[in-house]
Each structure stands twice: as structure tokens, then as C-alpha cells.
Design a protein around this motif. Structure first.
Motif, PDB file in Angstrom:
ATOM      1  N   ILE A  20       0.854  -1.193   0.000  1.00 45.20           N
ATOM      2  CA  ILE A  20       0.000   0.000   0.000  1.00 45.20           C
ATOM      3  C   ILE A  20       0.888   1.241   0.000  1.00 45.20           C
ATOM      4  CG2 ILE A  20      -1.797   1.242   1.257  1.00 45.20           C
ATOM      5  CD1 ILE A  20      -2.536  -1.527   2.519  1.00 45.20           C
ATOM      6  N   ASP A  21       0.704   2.074  -1.008  1.00 41.15           N
ATOM      7  CA  ASP A  21       1.490   3.311  -1.119  1.00 41.15           C
ATOM      8  C   ASP A  21       1.002   4.313  -0.082  1.00 41.15           C
ATOM      9  OD1 ASP A  21       2.903   5.529  -1.900  1.00 41.15           O
ATOM     10  OD2 ASP A  21       1.779   5.845  -3.764  1.00 41.15           O
ATOM     11  N   THR A  22       1.863   4.694   0.835  1.00 37.95           N
ATOM     12  CA  THR A  22       1.462   5.605   1.918  1.00 37.95           C
ATOM     13  C   THR A  22       2.398   6.808   2.007  1.00 37.95           C
ATOM     14  OG1 THR A  22       2.812   4.376   3.510  1.00 37.95           O
ATOM     15  CG2 THR A  22       0.492   3.743   3.329  1.00 37.95           C
ATOM     16  N   GLN A  23       2.959   7.201   0.884  1.00 37.03           N
ATOM     17  CA  GLN A  23       3.910   8.317   0.903  1.00 37.03           C
ATOM     18  C   GLN A  23       3.238   9.604   1.389  1.00 37.03           C
ATOM     19  OE1 GLN A  23       5.470   9.502  -2.978  1.00 37.03           O
ATOM     20  NE2 GLN A  23       7.514   9.550  -2.100  1.00 37.03           N
ATOM     21  N   LEU A  35      -4.091  11.454   1.358  1.00 38.31           N
ATOM     22  CA  LEU A  35      -5.197  10.596   1.807  1.00 38.31           C
ATOM     23  C   LEU A  35      -4.859   9.122   1.649  1.00 38.31           C
ATOM     24  CD1 LEU A  35      -8.300  12.607   0.579  1.00 38.31           C
ATOM     25  CD2 LEU A  35      -7.522  12.229   2.940  1.00 38.31           C
ATOM     26  N   LYS A  36      -3.899   8.811   0.761  1.00 34.67           N
ATOM     27  CA  LYS A  36      -3.588   7.397   0.522  1.00 34.67           C
ATOM     28  C   LYS A  36      -2.992   6.716   1.756  1.00 34.67           C
ATOM     29  CE  LYS A  36       0.669   8.646  -1.922  1.00 34.67           C
ATOM     30  NZ  LYS A  36       1.356   8.630  -3.218  1.00 34.67           N
ATOM     31  N   GLN A  37      -2.421   7.510   2.660  1.00 37.44           N
ATOM     32  CA  GLN A  37      -1.914   6.915   3.906  1.00 37.44           C
ATOM     33  C   GLN A  37      -3.038   6.176   4.638  1.00 37.44           C
ATOM     34  OE1 GLN A  37       0.487   9.589   6.506  1.00 37.44           O
ATOM     35  NE2 GLN A  37       0.137  11.101   4.906  1.00 37.44           N
ATOM     36  N   LEU A  38      -4.239   6.740   4.516  1.00 36.04           N
ATOM     37  CA  LEU A  38      -5.361   6.189   5.267  1.00 36.04           C
ATOM     38  C   LEU A  38      -5.827   4.839   4.715  1.00 36.04           C
ATOM     39  CD1 LEU A  38      -7.375   9.461   6.001  1.00 36.04           C
ATOM     40  CD2 LEU A  38      -5.396   8.499   7.186  1.00 36.04           C
ATOM     41  N   MET A  58     -10.209   4.760  13.709  1.00 35.44           N
ATOM     42  CA  MET A  58      -9.388   5.812  13.124  1.00 35.44           C
ATOM     43  C   MET A  58     -10.110   7.133  13.365  1.00 35.44           C
ATOM     44  SD  MET A  58      -8.029   6.287   9.224  1.00 35.44           S
ATOM     45  CE  MET A  58      -9.493   6.948   8.499  1.00 35.44           C
ATOM     46  N   ASP A  59      -9.416   8.112  13.946  1.00 35.92           N
ATOM     47  CA  ASP A  59     -10.097   9.386  14.219  1.00 35.92           C
ATOM     48  C   ASP A  59     -10.106  10.276  12.978  1.00 35.92           C
ATOM     49  OD1 ASP A  59      -7.671  10.772  14.050  1.00 35.92           O
ATOM     50  OD2 ASP A  59      -7.440  10.992  16.220  1.00 35.92           O
ATOM     51  N   ASP A  60     -10.699  11.449  13.100  1.00 38.02           N
ATOM     52  CA  ASP A  60     -10.892  12.344  11.948  1.00 38.02           C
ATOM     53  C   ASP A  60      -9.565  12.808  11.351  1.00 38.02           C
ATOM     54  OD1 ASP A  60     -13.548  12.116  12.385  1.00 38.02           O
ATOM     55  OD2 ASP A  60     -13.768  14.037  13.434  1.00 38.02           O
ATOM     56  N   ASN A  61      -8.490  12.734  12.121  1.00 33.40           N
ATOM     57  CA  ASN A  61      -7.186  13.167  11.629  1.00 33.40           C
ATOM     58  C   ASN A  61      -6.343  12.012  11.092  1.00 33.40           C
ATOM     59  OD1 ASN A  61      -7.524  15.967  12.299  1.00 33.40           O
ATOM     60  ND2 ASN A  61      -7.363  15.343  14.441  1.00 33.40           N
ATOM     61  N   GLY A  62      -6.902  10.809  11.096  1.00 34.03           N
ATOM     62  CA  GLY A  62      -6.200   9.668  10.526  1.00 34.03           C
ATOM     63  C   GLY A  62      -5.338   8.897  11.518  1.00 34.03           C
ATOM     64  N   VAL A  82       3.792   2.861  19.455  1.00 34.50           N
ATOM     65  CA  VAL A  82       3.451   3.809  18.396  1.00 34.50           C
ATOM     66  C   VAL A  82       4.326   3.550  17.166  1.00 34.50           C
ATOM     67  CG1 VAL A  82       3.373   6.273  17.795  1.00 34.50           C
ATOM     68  CG2 VAL A  82       2.866   5.551  20.154  1.00 34.50           C
ATOM     69  N   ALA A  83       3.711   3.588  16.001  1.00 29.66           N
ATOM     70  CA  ALA A  83       4.467   3.497  14.744  1.00 29.66           C
ATOM     71  C   ALA A  83       3.761   4.383  13.719  1.00 29.66           C
ATOM     72  CB  ALA A  83       4.516   2.046  14.260  1.00 29.66           C
ATOM     73  N   HIS A  84       4.457   4.682  12.614  1.00 30.70           N
ATOM     74  CA  HIS A  84       3.826   5.559  11.630  1.00 30.70           C
ATOM     75  C   HIS A  84       3.539   4.840  10.318  1.00 30.70           C
ATOM     76  CE1 HIS A  84       7.592   6.517   9.310  1.00 30.70           C
ATOM     77  NE2 HIS A  84       8.185   6.386  10.479  1.00 30.70           N
ATOM     78  N   VAL A  85       2.399   5.196   9.705  1.00 29.11           N
ATOM     79  CA  VAL A  85       1.982   4.525   8.471  1.00 29.11           C
ATOM     80  C   VAL A  85       2.637   5.110   7.226  1.00 29.11           C
ATOM     81  CG1 VAL A  85      -0.298   3.824   9.346  1.00 29.11           C
ATOM     82  CG2 VAL A  85      -0.073   5.993   8.118  1.00 29.11           C
ATOM     83  N   ASP A  86       3.069   6.371   7.289  1.00 34.36           N
ATOM     84  CA  ASP A  86       3.546   7.012   6.057  1.00 34.36           C
ATOM     85  C   ASP A  86       4.985   6.643   5.741  1.00 34.36           C
ATOM     86  OD1 ASP A  86       4.403   8.619   8.317  1.00 34.36           O
ATOM     87  OD2 ASP A  86       4.998  10.173   6.886  1.00 34.36           O
TER      88      ASP A  86
END
Ligand SMILES: [Zn+2]
Length: 416
Positions: A20-23, A35-38, A58-62, A82-86
Motif C-alpha cells: 500500500i502506497d502511503t507516501q 489521503l492514501k496513507q489512510l 481511526m479518528d478524523d485526523n487519521g 506507536v508506529a507511523h503509516v507514512d
């Protein structure tokens, strides 16, 4: 003891997530920046719900948050992971084609999709510790995305493990997957109160064993050199060229010390990053870094003195000097909560992994979270060559990180 028969899910999850492209996008003003991160965030919510974490959302801010409830009668502090999706804006993470180099024998790895992409042992000394391991790379045309999909997959598998092993006692565990870490905005809309953890760990480091509790202290400095513009044909005795003032200042900066290109370890620096201007006004942006806050002030005083000296050579000119605080060394916060680091080291020792404690010459989301009231050191996720097409991670390190998260949860319970 970690269940030797456990069938890890971390690698399969990782190989799915990197598809999944999450750049993220450092030019975008909105939040999240793409938005693709989501697409990944939504998938993670579905998987967390499927695992049985009923409040996954998932909250309104992703931001994805979920709770693994406590299974102990003890009063254990709530711990977050905690980890990051992008992934980094620097290199594309679209259409990632992964390759698993099984039973690696410490040779240079040539990536077939790109003749220039070679992961060589000379420049990747950690490869020497990977004999017999299974190394995951791309074909050399994209980023892998181990930063930080390795961290996500490890947290997910640790949850899976803990659910499958109710005999392992742990307190309440909170999970958060953030967007936009790579563009420095991962904590921008992080709701620390809602997250509800007392302490947390980002799973976003590199080499197996890393426990990072120190980051730079960071300020930005913006200097405006203000001159006076008049038509160059009639400028005699009137024009004050701000570009020349700025150049004089840049020329006066230290060259053999206090620069990124001449420092390492615990040394700080002052570093011009952009210069923009016309005769009338030239703006120089700088970043200032050190591990000690007081040092920043010292560097800033030195810079302002150099600015003054340059401006004084141009009668009638003036300047504006603005300091913007960016982030601070999280050690200042973690010093008040020594258990957070101690327990991570205890968990590593139990697993026979040598702790590597290094100071990060940069910032982390954990540093920002620490100052937002959530002490958060950074633990290894196993990836290497972040933000490059030569990014790689070993399957065995993914599994080691899962073990670390599980063991850490256990240590917190035992010591409470
Ligand atoms: Zn990262």
C-alpha cells in the motif's frame, strides 16, 4: 519465555503493508498530507477489530488507536506502542516489489530492477551480523517502506501473540498508528489524553538492540537582511544590497567546526538551509542543533553577533533575527522516568539482545510526545537504509522486535 513454537505473522503482515502506497507530502498544507496513507490506516483498524481489539478506531485526523485490555489484577501503568503509516516523500513507495533473499551469506545484494542499486557489505556493516538470515529488499526501483511498516507489523504481531498467550500477564496496552511522521507532523494532532497511556515506545529505530532515549535539541533561526533598492542606474550612494549583506554573513560562518559536514556523535552545528532574496531583502534560514539546550542559545548569540558585524559594513541597513523552537532532547523528560528505559533494556537482556544506546542526531515523534506529557523513547524496528531504494530488513529482526514488545509488556507487569 517466548513460545518457541509460535508461528510469527509479522513477515506476512509486513509484505502486505508495503504493497500500500502511503507516501506523505511535505508540500501539502492539509492534514493528513496525503489521503492514501489512510488506505493502510483503515486496513489496520479492520485487522485490529478482527484480532478482537473492540475499540479500534481511526479518528478524523487519521490516527488509529486501539486498546489491548489488561489481563492482570496488578495495577500496571498503561503502556503505548506507536508506529507511523507514512513513508518518506524522498523516494516512491508505489508498486513495491519485494524480494526475500533467503539464508543470506554476507555478500553484496544486487537489486535486479536497477543496475545502480547494490546493497554492499562495505557500506552496510550490519549485514555482517545477518549470516543465515532472510533479508527483505525491493527490486531496486522503489522504497521498501520498512520505515515504518516494520514497526506496524511488529506491533500487530505482538498483539496477536499476547492474545494467543493469555498466560502472559500484562497491563493495559495502547496502540497508535500515526500519519505524517516523515514530514515532521506525526504528533501534530496526536491526542495524548485520549490515547491514555502513561508511557510509550515508538517502534521506529533501525539496528536490532537500539534503545534511543536522546535526540537533538533543535531551533530554527530566520534572519532577514534588510537593505534598500533603487534603480541600479541611479543607485549611487543610495542602494543597500541585502544579498551582499547575507553573503558576507554566510562567508563568516564557521567552516571547520559546527557544521553538519564536520561533526558527529554528540557535536552540534549551525547550518544554513535556504537563502532567498532581492536587493531589498534577503532571508537566510538556518537550523541549529545540539544535545544540550543551553548550547543552542550560545550558538544563536554567536550567529547574531556575526549578523551584526555583516550588517554594520552596510550603513543604513538593518536586520531581523528570529529564533523558532523546534524540539528538545527527550532525555530531559526521560530522566524523570528512568523505568521507561530500564525496562526496555531489561527486556532486551532477557532476549539475549545486546542493547545499543545511541543519541539520535535528529528528532523523533517520541521526542515531541515526551514533551507533550507522554515519555516515549524509540526502539529498533530492524530496517536499514531508511528513505533509500536500498532499504532492507531481516525477517529475523522483525521477529526479534515482536519478542521485544511482548517481553517489554511482561516486564512492566512483573515490576508493577
Ligand atoms: Zn520512521
Amino acid at each position: 519465555m517466548f513460545d518457541q513454537n509460535y508461528k510469527f505473522t509479522v513477515t506476512d503482515r509486513f509484505l502486505e503493508y508495503v504493497k500500500i502506497d502511503t507516501q506523505s507530502d511535505d508540500e501539502a498544507a492539509g492534514f493528513p498530507t496525503t489521503l492514501k496513507q489512510l488506505d493502510l490506516s483503515r486496513k489496520l483498524v479492520a485487522e485490529l477489530l478482527e484480532l478482537g481489539l473492540k475499540d479500534a478506531l481511526m479518528d478524523d485526523n487519521g490516527y488509529v488507536m486501539a486498546t489491548l485490555p489488561s489481563n492482570t489484577t496488578k495495577d500496571v501503568p498503561v503502556i503505548g506502542f506507536v508506529a507511523h503509516v507514512d513513508t518518506s516523500p524522498a523516494v516512491s513507495g508505489k508498486d513495491v516489489k519485494t524480494i526475500i533473499h533467503k539464508n543470506y551469506q554476507v555478500t553484496d545484494i544486487k537489486l535486479p530492477g536497477n543496475p545502480d542499486a547494490v546493497i554492499d557489505v562495505a557500506n552496510n556493516p550490519d549485514l555482517k551480523d545477518m549470516k543465515g538470515f532472510d533479508i527483505i529488499t525491493t527490486d531496486g526501483t522503489t522504497l521498501l517502506g520498512a520505515d515504518d511498516k516494520a514497526g506496524i507489523a511488529e506491533i500487530m504481531d505482538a498483539v496477536n501473540y499476547l492474545l494467543a498467550h493469555p498466560e502472559i500477564k500484562h497491563g493495559t496496552i495502547k496502540i497508535c498508528f500515526t500519519p505524517d511522521e516523515e514530514v515532521g507532523r506525526g504528533t501534530e494532532k496526536f491526542d495524548v489524553a485520549k490515547f491514555g497511556a502513561k508511557y510509550a515506545y515508538t517502534i521506529d529505530g533501525s539496528t536490532r538492540g537500539e534503545v534511543e532515549t536522546e535526540t537533538f535539541c533543535a531551533d530554527a533561526v530566520i534572519i532577514d537582511f534588510i537593505g534598500k533598492n533603487v534603480h541600479p542606474g541611479y543607485a549611487k550612494g543610495k542602494m543597500i544590497n541585502s544579498i551582499k549583506m547575507a553573503s558576507s554573513f554566510i562567508e563568516s560562518l564557521p567552516k571547520s567546526s559546527l557544521t553538519p559536514e564536520t561533526t558527529e556523535g554528540r557535536e552540534g552545528y549551525v547550518h544554513p538551509i535556504t537563502i532567498n532574496g532581492t536587493e531589498e531583502k534577503t532571508t537566510v534560514k538556518m537550523i541549529i542543533r545540539d544535545f544540550v539546550t543551553e548550547k543552542l542559545k550560545e550558538y544563536e548569540n554567536m550567529l547574531e553577533k556575526l549578523v551584526k558585524e555583516s550588517v554594520e559594513k552596510f550603513p543604513g541597513a538593518r536586520y531581523e533575527f528570529k529564533v523558532i523552537e523546534q524540539y528538545r532532547n527527550m532525555k530531559y523528560v526521560l530522566n524523570d522516568h528512568p523505568k521507561v528505559e530500564e525496562y526496555a533494556i531489561e527486556a532486551l537482556n532477557r532476549l539475549g539482545i545486546k542493547p545499543i544506546q545511541s543519541a539520535i542526531r535528529g528528532g523523533t515523534d517520541g521526542a515531541k510526545l515526551s514533551f507533550m506529557g507522554l515519555p516515549t523513547p524509540n526502539l529498533f524496528a530492524g530496517g536499514h537504509n531508511f528513505h533509500a531504494i536500498t532499504e532492507w530488513v531481516a525477517v529475523q529482526d522483525l521477529e526479534a522486535a515482536v519478542k521485544l514488545i511482548v517481553t517489554l509488556a511482561q516486564v512492566w507487569e512483573e515490576k508493577s
